[in-house]
Design a protein around this motif. Sequence first.
Motif, PDB file in Angstrom:
ATOM      1  N   SER A  10       0.374  -1.067   0.314  1.00 52.79           N
ATOM      2  CA  SER A  10      -0.088  -0.197   0.226  1.00 52.79           C
ATOM      3  C   SER A  10       0.658   1.261   0.051  1.00 52.79           C
ATOM      4  O   SER A  10       0.262   2.085  -0.325  1.00 52.79           O
ATOM      5  N   PHE A  12       4.480   3.824  -1.591  1.00 51.54           N
ATOM      6  CA  PHE A  12       4.672   4.537  -2.445  1.00 51.54           C
ATOM      7  C   PHE A  12       5.151   3.433  -3.611  1.00 51.54           C
ATOM      8  O   PHE A  12       4.731   3.121  -4.871  1.00 51.54           O
ATOM      9  N   VAL A  13       6.163   2.892  -3.209  1.00 46.46           N
ATOM     10  CA  VAL A  13       6.973   1.730  -3.791  1.00 46.46           C
ATOM     11  C   VAL A  13       5.923   1.086  -3.897  1.00 46.46           C
ATOM     12  O   VAL A  13       5.314   0.278  -5.125  1.00 46.46           O
ATOM     13  N   ARG A  35      -1.850  -2.495   5.474  1.00 44.48           N
ATOM     14  CA  ARG A  35      -2.049  -2.143   7.119  1.00 44.48           C
ATOM     15  C   ARG A  35      -3.283  -1.655   7.469  1.00 44.48           C
ATOM     16  O   ARG A  35      -4.241  -2.323   8.701  1.00 44.48           O
ATOM     17  N   THR A  36      -3.318  -0.322   7.507  1.00 39.31           N
ATOM     18  CA  THR A  36      -4.743   0.647   7.083  1.00 39.31           C
ATOM     19  C   THR A  36      -5.787   0.657   6.477  1.00 39.31           C
ATOM     20  O   THR A  36      -6.719   0.752   6.366  1.00 39.31           O
ATOM     21  N   ASP A  51      -0.249  -6.595   9.662  1.00 36.64           N
ATOM     22  CA  ASP A  51       0.389  -5.677  10.663  1.00 36.64           C
ATOM     23  C   ASP A  51       1.627  -6.496  11.059  1.00 36.64           C
ATOM     24  O   ASP A  51       0.786  -7.132  11.298  1.00 36.64           O
ATOM     25  N   LEU A  52       2.966  -6.267  10.604  1.00 31.78           N
ATOM     26  CA  LEU A  52       3.831  -7.405  11.308  1.00 31.78           C
ATOM     27  C   LEU A  52       4.286  -7.305  12.436  1.00 31.78           C
ATOM     28  O   LEU A  52       4.730  -8.175  13.150  1.00 31.78           O
ATOM     29  N   ALA A  71       8.473  -2.674   2.595  1.00 32.94           N
ATOM     30  CA  ALA A  71       7.750  -2.212   4.045  1.00 32.94           C
ATOM     31  C   ALA A  71       8.793  -1.117   4.281  1.00 32.94           C
ATOM     32  O   ALA A  71      10.479  -1.126   4.366  1.00 32.94           O
ATOM     33  N   TYR A 133      18.371   6.113  11.029  1.00 30.78           N
ATOM     34  CA  TYR A 133      17.869   5.334   9.700  1.00 30.78           C
ATOM     35  C   TYR A 133      18.786   4.361   9.025  1.00 30.78           C
ATOM     36  O   TYR A 133      18.404   2.920   8.826  1.00 30.78           O
ATOM     37  N   LYS A 137      18.413   0.790   8.764  1.00 32.40           N
ATOM     38  CA  LYS A 137      18.493  -0.217   7.395  1.00 32.40           C
ATOM     39  C   LYS A 137      19.166  -1.576   7.598  1.00 32.40           C
ATOM     40  O   LYS A 137      19.158  -2.732   7.585  1.00 32.40           O
ATOM     41  N   ALA A 164      13.667   7.170  -5.587  1.00 29.49           N
ATOM     42  CA  ALA A 164      12.777   6.822  -6.452  1.00 29.49           C
ATOM     43  C   ALA A 164      11.600   7.808  -6.013  1.00 29.49           C
ATOM     44  O   ALA A 164      11.466   9.048  -5.042  1.00 29.49           O
ATOM     45  N   ARG A 173       8.208  14.910  -0.921  1.00 26.23           N
ATOM     46  CA  ARG A 173       9.326  14.731  -1.809  1.00 26.23           C
ATOM     47  C   ARG A 173       9.530  15.416  -2.691  1.00 26.23           C
ATOM     48  O   ARG A 173       8.921  16.602  -2.246  1.00 26.23           O
TER      49      ARG A 173
HETATM   50  N1  LIG Z   1      11.163   5.463  -1.480  1.00 23.32           N
HETATM   51  C1  LIG Z   1      12.524   5.978  -1.507  1.00 23.32           C
HETATM   52  O1  LIG Z   1      12.968   6.780  -2.416  1.00 23.32           O
HETATM   53  C2  LIG Z   1      12.959   5.234  -0.726  1.00 23.32           C
HETATM   54  C3  LIG Z   1      14.245   4.583  -0.928  1.00 23.32           C
HETATM   55  C4  LIG Z   1      15.632   4.017   0.352  1.00 23.32           C
HETATM   56  C5  LIG Z   1      14.639   3.729   0.958  1.00 23.32           C
HETATM   57  N2  LIG Z   1      13.789   2.887   0.601  1.00 23.32           N
HETATM   58  C6  LIG Z   1      12.402   2.226   1.365  1.00 23.32           C
HETATM   59  O2  LIG Z   1      11.990   1.263   0.975  1.00 23.32           O
HETATM   60  C7  LIG Z   1      10.821   1.382   1.282  1.00 23.32           C
HETATM   61  C8  LIG Z   1       9.789   1.479   1.197  1.00 23.32           C
HETATM   62  O3  LIG Z   1       9.465   2.893   0.892  1.00 23.32           O
HETATM   63  P1  LIG Z   1       7.885   3.401   0.426  1.00 23.32           P
HETATM   64  O4  LIG Z   1       8.869   4.700  -0.229  1.00 23.32           O
HETATM   65  O5  LIG Z   1       7.581   2.685  -0.211  1.00 23.32           O
HETATM   66  O6  LIG Z   1       7.563   3.845   1.954  1.00 23.32           O
HETATM   67  P2  LIG Z   1       5.463   4.066   2.153  1.00 23.32           P
HETATM   68  O7  LIG Z   1       5.837   4.903   1.001  1.00 23.32           O
HETATM   69  O8  LIG Z   1       5.975   4.298   4.004  1.00 23.32           O
HETATM   70  O9  LIG Z   1       4.849   2.297   2.254  1.00 23.32           O
HETATM   71  C9  LIG Z   1       5.909   1.664   3.513  1.00 23.32           C
HETATM   72  C10 LIG Z   1       5.045   0.093   3.332  1.00 23.32           C
HETATM   73  O10 LIG Z   1       4.652   0.067   4.884  1.00 23.32           O
HETATM   74  C11 LIG Z   1       3.823  -0.760   5.420  1.00 23.32           C
HETATM   75  N3  LIG Z   1       3.995  -1.037   6.841  1.00 23.32           N
HETATM   76  C12 LIG Z   1       4.262  -0.221   7.984  1.00 23.32           C
HETATM   77  N4  LIG Z   1       4.160  -0.807   8.507  1.00 23.32           N
HETATM   78  C13 LIG Z   1       3.977  -2.278   8.764  1.00 23.32           C
HETATM   79  C14 LIG Z   1       3.623  -3.273   8.933  1.00 23.32           C
HETATM   80  N5  LIG Z   1       3.593  -2.951  10.822  1.00 23.32           N
HETATM   81  N6  LIG Z   1       3.487  -4.463   8.924  1.00 23.32           N
HETATM   82  C15 LIG Z   1       3.292  -4.534   7.428  1.00 23.32           C
HETATM   83  N7  LIG Z   1       2.908  -3.374   6.805  1.00 23.32           N
HETATM   84  C16 LIG Z   1       3.521  -2.202   7.352  1.00 23.32           C
HETATM   85  C17 LIG Z   1       2.587   0.842   4.909  1.00 23.32           C
HETATM   86  O11 LIG Z   1       1.609  -0.354   5.553  1.00 23.32           O
HETATM   87  P3  LIG Z   1       0.586   1.032   6.120  1.00 23.32           P
HETATM   88  O12 LIG Z   1       0.522   2.795   4.805  1.00 23.32           O
HETATM   89  O13 LIG Z   1      -0.416   1.058   5.785  1.00 23.32           O
HETATM   90  O14 LIG Z   1       1.811   1.616   7.336  1.00 23.32           O
HETATM   91  C18 LIG Z   1       3.218   0.499   3.772  1.00 23.32           C
HETATM   92  O15 LIG Z   1       2.322   0.165   2.861  1.00 23.32           O
HETATM   93  C19 LIG Z   1      10.835   1.393   2.838  1.00 23.32           C
HETATM   94  O16 LIG Z   1      11.460   0.938   4.033  1.00 23.32           O
HETATM   95  C20 LIG Z   1      12.030   2.717   2.757  1.00 23.32           C
HETATM   96  O17 LIG Z   1      12.917   3.236   3.959  1.00 23.32           O
HETATM   97  C21 LIG Z   1      12.239   4.310  -0.251  1.00 23.32           C
END
Ligand SMILES: NC(=O)c1ccc[n+]([C@@H]2O[C@H](COP(=O)([O-])OP(=O)(O)OC[C@H]3O[C@@H](n4cnc5c(N)ncnc54)[C@H](OP(=O)(O)O)[C@@H]3O)[C@@H](O)[C@H]2O)c1
Length: 303
Positions: A10, A12-13, A35-36, A51-52, A71, A133, A137, A164, A173
Amino acid sequence: LREILVVGASGFVGRAIQDHVLADGDSSRFTFTYRTTPGAIHSGLDRIRLDLLDPASAAQAAGAPVVLWVAGNGDHGLAARDPARDLALTAVSLLALLSRIGGSLCMLSSAATYFGLTGPVDEEVDHVSPIPYGAAKQAAETYARWHRAAGRLAALRIYRLMYAFGPGELPRRLVARCAAAARGGEPLRLVGGGRSFLNPLPVSFVAGALVQTALDLAAGRAGPEAVNLNHPDRWTVMDVVHFLRTVAEFPCEVIEGGEEWPVTFWGSTDRMVAELAARGESFPEVEAALRRCFETMIEETTR
Ligand SMILES: NC(=O)c1ccc[n+]([C@@H]2O[C@H](COP(=O)([O-])OP(=O)(O)OC[C@H]3O[C@@H](n4cnc5c(N)ncnc54)[C@H](OP(=O)(O)O)[C@@H]3O)[C@@H](O)[C@H]2O)c1
């Protein structure tokens, strides 16, 4: 559960992965978690609530043959304000998953593990990230590698992503902030002279690479355990802003200094180049994708 479980679908990626799978017509092999918000998963896709950090809910992931993990916490600021929460979202939740699966894992990690280094960094560098952060990771990666080494995972792929961009990105962003400024909102404020490296990739490309790896893992093909995921061309924050201002003008204030975590490094891309070449592919053109993303964002919020 279907063959490939996408955890964090759910986000961004995750939403870009849904789009990719829908466009590719392979959706019957995938289950997507939210999750939500169930509505964050396309109605044509198989979805479960996960929800992990809730043991009863985490049990839902048990036995998934291939997991694509997108996630974890993606907010550097949250990690500094509340490192325990960041560690829970990124590492504790991954451990909850690792304890329930025995198949293959493709996890999206971050090049933030390289904070403190300068210039090109290869995947096997021996380094400890000095910021919360990046440390969380690294902890998550270490637990995944430990599970793999102990034979509790059949295969592991870690992608370290720099940046991304794409439609649907959060308002904090860069491209979204530039689009807001172009629509007459707050001028863009750039700290650190905009010298941090981004080497950005369209989120659609990132999603394609992750899905391809999940399919490879399902077919028993693994490849190297860690792969950097960033564009080989060096693009700083200022380079992106300069380019976007040629598409649509917006006010921008550049401040020297004041950046808490300057990005002075980028991932070397030899491994990713080799993987793409093996499939007859190459890195995408950044300018065309940035232009499309920026124009879409300006249009969407002026409509
Ligand atoms: N975007 C980038 O440019 C970028 C760059 C480097 C690394 N990353 C890493 O890639 C990952 C994804 O990035 P993103 O931008 O897509 O992040 P995001 O939009 O915040 O998505 C995170 C996802 O994790 C889910 N989540 C959170 N807590 C959870 C739990 N307890 N159990 C199960 N699911 C859970 C969220 O669900 P809910 O929305 O329902 O909470 C959401 O679907 C992150 O770890 C981020 O650090 C991203």
